[in-house]
Design an enzyme around this catalytic site. Structure first.
Site, PDB file in Angstrom:
ATOM      1  N   HIS A 107       0.834  -1.206   0.000  1.00  0.00           N
ATOM      2  CA  HIS A 107       0.000   0.000   0.000  1.00  0.00           C
ATOM      3  C   HIS A 107       0.864   1.250   0.000  1.00  0.00           C
ATOM      4  O   HIS A 107       2.005   1.227   0.452  1.00  0.00           O
ATOM      5  CB  HIS A 107      -0.948   0.012   1.203  1.00  0.00           C
ATOM      6  CG  HIS A 107      -0.247  -0.202   2.508  1.00  0.00           C
ATOM      7  ND1 HIS A 107       0.086  -1.455   2.969  1.00  0.00           N
ATOM      8  CD2 HIS A 107       0.200   0.666   3.441  1.00  0.00           C
ATOM      9  CE1 HIS A 107       0.701  -1.335   4.136  1.00  0.00           C
ATOM     10  NE2 HIS A 107       0.788  -0.059   4.443  1.00  0.00           N
ATOM     11  N   HIS A 167       0.948   5.311   1.177  1.00  0.00           N
ATOM     12  CA  HIS A 167       0.362   6.307   2.074  1.00  0.00           C
ATOM     13  C   HIS A 167       0.345   7.668   1.379  1.00  0.00           C
ATOM     14  O   HIS A 167       1.389   8.146   0.911  1.00  0.00           O
ATOM     15  CB  HIS A 167       1.211   6.465   3.335  1.00  0.00           C
ATOM     16  CG  HIS A 167       1.274   5.243   4.201  1.00  0.00           C
ATOM     17  ND1 HIS A 167       0.526   5.114   5.346  1.00  0.00           N
ATOM     18  CD2 HIS A 167       2.005   4.110   4.101  1.00  0.00           C
ATOM     19  CE1 HIS A 167       0.794   3.946   5.924  1.00  0.00           C
ATOM     20  NE2 HIS A 167       1.699   3.322   5.181  1.00  0.00           N
TER      21      HIS A 167
HETATM   22  P1  AMP Z   1       2.471   0.107   7.107  1.00  0.00           P
HETATM   23  O1  AMP Z   1       2.227  -1.356   6.839  1.00  0.00           O
HETATM   24  O2  AMP Z   1       3.642   0.337   8.005  1.00  0.00           O
HETATM   25  O3  AMP Z   1       2.577   0.924   5.873  1.00  0.00           O
HETATM   26  O4  AMP Z   1       1.252   0.678   7.952  1.00  0.00           O
HETATM   27  C1  AMP Z   1      -0.040   0.138   7.902  1.00  0.00           C
HETATM   28  C2  AMP Z   1      -1.025   1.279   7.963  1.00  0.00           C
HETATM   29  O5  AMP Z   1      -2.328   0.723   7.930  1.00  0.00           O
HETATM   30  C3  AMP Z   1      -0.933   2.133   9.220  1.00  0.00           C
HETATM   31  O6  AMP Z   1      -0.848   3.500   8.832  1.00  0.00           O
HETATM   32  C4  AMP Z   1      -2.234   1.833   9.979  1.00  0.00           C
HETATM   33  O7  AMP Z   1      -2.726   2.942  10.678  1.00  0.00           O
HETATM   34  C5  AMP Z   1      -3.148   1.422   8.836  1.00  0.00           C
HETATM   35  N1  AMP Z   1      -4.236   0.523   9.191  1.00  0.00           N
HETATM   36  C6  AMP Z   1      -4.172  -0.593   9.949  1.00  0.00           C
HETATM   37  N2  AMP Z   1      -5.371  -1.205   9.989  1.00  0.00           N
HETATM   38  C7  AMP Z   1      -6.212  -0.472   9.228  1.00  0.00           C
HETATM   39  C8  AMP Z   1      -7.601  -0.585   8.858  1.00  0.00           C
HETATM   40  N3  AMP Z   1      -8.359  -1.577   9.297  1.00  0.00           N
HETATM   41  N4  AMP Z   1      -8.118   0.363   8.045  1.00  0.00           N
HETATM   42  C9  AMP Z   1      -7.354   1.395   7.610  1.00  0.00           C
HETATM   43  N5  AMP Z   1      -6.060   1.552   7.909  1.00  0.00           N
HETATM   44  C10 AMP Z   1      -5.487   0.642   8.712  1.00  0.00           C
END
Ligand code: AMP
Length: 140
Positions: A103, A105
């Site tokens: 994903h 950001h």
């Molecule tokens: P990363 O894998 O380090 O890029 O971070 C995962 C991102 O997903 C973080 O910013 C979390 O706040 C976000 N996150 C985790 N669970 C959910 C969810 N159910 N819906 C939306 N965002 C999420």
């Protein structure tokens, strides 16, 4: 490096097994709000095809993903009246990745306002929904 695990939370969102505040969807990509936003309007864009990290995304899906990232970034900056934009993308635990479906950001930024911590506090649902609506409105 590990294989793709379809029990990750973003795969569940894609399958409709978990809720998400969606802002955009097309054939190859989905965008929804981060529940622990580092800035107002923090949005995540994912490929629909299973991919653990950046390295696992095929060229067509990667092109579609970054086209969506640009489209949603423009809408987020316009809709929220941001001064700038930060884009982040983490790979593997060593790279800061927490959810193992690739994903990107999208982080709208304002002069003089620092990023909040990564995976910090859950934001109130109504605030996230209001920011999502501003992005959806700018996409229309
Ligand atoms: P990363 O894998 O380090 O890029 O971070 C995962 C991102 O997903 C973080 O910013 C979390 O706040 C976000 N996150 C985790 N669970 C959910 C969810 N159910 N819906 C939306 N965002 C999420």
């Amino acid at each position: 490096m590990s294989a793709y695990d379809p029990s990750n939370i973003f795969a569940k969102i894609l399958r409709g097994e978990m809720p998400a505040e969606k802002v955009y969807e097309d054939e190859k990509t989905l965008a929804f709000m981060d529940i622990m936003p580092r800035t107002d309007g923090h949005t995540l864009v994912i490929p629909k095809a299973p991919a653990r990290t950046f390295f696992d995304v095929g060229p067509d899906d990667l092109a579609a993903l970054y086209a969506s990232v640009q489209k949603i970034s423009r809408a987020a900056v316009k809709g929220l009246g941001a001064d700038g934009l930060t884009i982040q993308q983490f790979n593997e635990p060593a790279g800061g990745q927490v959810v193992f479906h690739m994903h990107v950001h999208i982080l709208p930024r304002w002069n003089g306002i620092a990023l909040r911590p990564h995976t910090g506090e859950m934001a109130p649902k109504d605030l996230v929904a209001a920011n999502a609506e501003k992005i959806r409105a700018a996409l229309r």
